[in-house]
Write a protein that holds these residues in place. Structure first.
Motif, PDB file in Angstrom:
ATOM      1  N   PHE A 104      10.443  -5.935  21.500  1.00 35.50           N
ATOM      2  CA  PHE A 104      11.447  -6.526  20.613  1.00 35.50           C
ATOM      3  C   PHE A 104      10.908  -7.778  19.932  1.00 35.50           C
ATOM      4  N   ALA A 105      10.209  -8.638  20.691  1.00 35.08           N
ATOM      5  CA  ALA A 105       9.671  -9.868  20.127  1.00 35.08           C
ATOM      6  C   ALA A 105       8.619  -9.570  19.065  1.00 35.08           C
ATOM      7  N   THR A 106       7.814  -8.539  19.295  1.00 29.86           N
ATOM      8  CA  THR A 106       6.788  -8.151  18.328  1.00 29.86           C
ATOM      9  C   THR A 106       7.414  -7.706  17.016  1.00 29.86           C
ATOM     10  N   PHE A 107       8.434  -6.875  17.114  1.00 30.37           N
ATOM     11  CA  PHE A 107       9.103  -6.396  15.899  1.00 30.37           C
ATOM     12  C   PHE A 107       9.716  -7.553  15.114  1.00 30.37           C
ATOM     13  N   LEU A 108      10.445  -8.411  15.806  1.00 32.13           N
ATOM     14  CA  LEU A 108      11.127  -9.520  15.131  1.00 32.13           C
ATOM     15  C   LEU A 108      10.128 -10.520  14.557  1.00 32.13           C
ATOM     16  N   THR A 109       9.043 -10.775  15.272  1.00 33.32           N
ATOM     17  CA  THR A 109       8.026 -11.701  14.782  1.00 33.32           C
ATOM     18  C   THR A 109       7.339 -11.160  13.541  1.00 33.32           C
TER      19      THR A 109
ATOM     20  N   ASN B  29       0.828  -1.205   0.000  1.00 35.03           N
ATOM     21  CA  ASN B  29       0.000   0.000   0.000  1.00 35.03           C
ATOM     22  C   ASN B  29       0.864   1.257   0.000  1.00 35.03           C
ATOM     23  N   ALA B  30       0.374   2.293  -0.643  1.00 37.67           N
ATOM     24  CA  ALA B  30       1.147   3.525  -0.755  1.00 37.67           C
ATOM     25  C   ALA B  30       1.371   4.192   0.594  1.00 37.67           C
ATOM     26  N   ASP B  31       0.416   4.027   1.516  1.00 38.72           N
ATOM     27  CA  ASP B  31       0.536   4.681   2.820  1.00 38.72           C
ATOM     28  C   ASP B  31       1.137   3.772   3.895  1.00 38.72           C
ATOM     29  N   ALA B  32       1.705   2.651   3.488  1.00 39.19           N
ATOM     30  CA  ALA B  32       2.301   1.721   4.454  1.00 39.19           C
ATOM     31  C   ALA B  32       3.510   2.358   5.133  1.00 39.19           C
ATOM     32  N   GLU B  33       3.655   2.099   6.419  1.00 33.77           N
ATOM     33  CA  GLU B  33       4.803   2.580   7.185  1.00 33.77           C
ATOM     34  C   GLU B  33       5.425   1.367   7.881  1.00 33.77           C
ATOM     35  N   PRO B  34       6.457   0.775   7.284  1.00 29.83           N
ATOM     36  CA  PRO B  34       6.981  -0.513   7.756  1.00 29.83           C
ATOM     37  C   PRO B  34       7.282  -0.574   9.246  1.00 29.83           C
ATOM     38  N   LEU B  35       7.899   0.473   9.794  1.00 31.22           N
ATOM     39  CA  LEU B  35       8.282   0.426  11.197  1.00 31.22           C
ATOM     40  C   LEU B  35       7.060   0.508  12.107  1.00 31.22           C
ATOM     41  N   PHE B  36       6.229   1.492  11.908  1.00 29.66           N
ATOM     42  CA  PHE B  36       5.064   1.658  12.768  1.00 29.66           C
ATOM     43  C   PHE B  36       4.101   0.478  12.633  1.00 29.66           C
ATOM     44  N   ASP B  37       3.934  -0.009  11.405  1.00 30.38           N
ATOM     45  CA  ASP B  37       3.026  -1.134  11.176  1.00 30.38           C
ATOM     46  C   ASP B  37       3.482  -2.382  11.932  1.00 30.38           C
ATOM     47  N   ALA B  38       4.780  -2.519  12.148  1.00 32.63           N
ATOM     48  CA  ALA B  38       5.301  -3.689  12.851  1.00 32.63           C
ATOM     49  C   ALA B  38       4.779  -3.767  14.281  1.00 32.63           C
ATOM     50  N   PHE B  39       4.392  -2.627  14.837  1.00 32.66           N
ATOM     51  CA  PHE B  39       3.922  -2.575  16.227  1.00 32.66           C
ATOM     52  C   PHE B  39       2.402  -2.437  16.317  1.00 32.66           C
ATOM     53  N   TYR B  40       1.718  -2.855  15.290  1.00 31.86           N
ATOM     54  CA  TYR B  40       0.255  -2.758  15.262  1.00 31.86           C
ATOM     55  C   TYR B  40      -0.383  -3.370  16.509  1.00 31.86           C
ATOM     56  N   ALA B  41       0.102  -4.541  16.927  1.00 28.74           N
ATOM     57  CA  ALA B  41      -0.530  -5.270  18.038  1.00 28.74           C
ATOM     58  C   ALA B  41      -0.285  -4.631  19.399  1.00 28.74           C
TER      59      ALA B  41
END
Length: 248
Positions: free
Chosen positions: A123-128, A52-64
């Motif tokens: 850290f576990a969330t990001f790596l997972t 998606n054009a508005d995707a933000e890889p870093l922030f999206d990694a912490f969605y949960a």
């Protein structure tokens, strides 16, 4: 003399929290729920959403983290609300008459445990999340990744302490959960599109700026975390006043 009393009182508070099953379960759920939701979300739509054009890889990694913070709030709430059931506070104050020492030791233990759980979870969330991203994956070397992981853990600890302090003020775990859970789940989404205004200074909106690679709100990643810490400090002070001034 004062310093020598801190360690045994802190140890006693750790024993109380350790023996309170609901608090420990909430602390474990911070990790389990965040990781489970992360794995489910990224295994199903992670790579598709990355296009998606508005995707933000870093922030999206912490969605949960949005869901893990609910467990952190529950931990802080139950760890304090247990003192107001069946006259437990009277027993605690009989053992530790110095209310400031009692309150400070309890918050130290709550904050320490929440910080440890928060850092491991972050850290576990990001790596997972990145384990499911294939060619879209980013690593800890990505700009802002380590800062986001550490900041995410601090943020979860601050939310637990915010809940703990508010519980000391209201003396009701139900009341605190009724306020903070709708606030974090509903208000943040409602005001999400106006983060550049006053809404950007709410404790959760400001604190989560640390998870962004390039924050777009009114505050930066570290200043946003500082705003969240300021909210927590105010509520903790209010809780300290309530414990010192009110009858047990």
């Amino acid at each position: 003399m004062a310093n020598s009393a801190v360690l045994p009182v802190t140890h006693a508070e750790w024993i109380k929290i350790k023996s309170l099953r609901s608090s420990l379960v909430s602390l474990v759920i911070v990790f389990v729920a965040t990781l489970a939701i992360t794995a489910l979300a990224f295994a199903t739509v992670g790579q598709a959403e990355a296009d998606n054009a508005d995707a933000e890889p870093l922030f999206d990694a912490f969605y949960a983290i949005n869901f893990g913070q609910i467990a952190a709030i529950s931990f802080g709430t139950t760890a304090v609300s247990s003192e107001y059931t069946s006259g437990a506070l009277r027993i605690s104050l009989a053992a530790v008459p110095r209310r400031g020492l009692f309150y400070g030791s309890k918050m130290l233990v709550i904050g320490g445990l929440a910080l440890l759980a928060g850092l491991v979870t972050s850290f576990a969330t990001f790596l997972t999340s990145q384990a499911f991203m294939g060619d879209h994956a980013i690593g800890l070397g990505h700009p802002g990744a380590v800062r986001a992981c550490v900041g995410g853990g601090i943020y979860l600890a601050l939310m637990a302490l915010l809940a703990a302090g508010l519980t000391a003020v209201l003396r009701s775990g139900v009341a605190v959960l009724s306020i903070l859970i709708p606030f974090t789940l509903i208000v943040s989404f409602v005001v999400g599109d106006v983060a550049d205004g006053a809404a950007g200074f709410l404790p959760d909106k400001a604190g989560q700026q640390v998870l962004h690679e390039n924050p777009t709100g009114s505050v930066g990643p570290l200043s946003g975390l500082a705003v969240s810490a300021a909210w927590t400090a105010v509520v903790l002070l209010a809780g300290w006043w309530a414990v010192r001034r009110r009858d047990a």
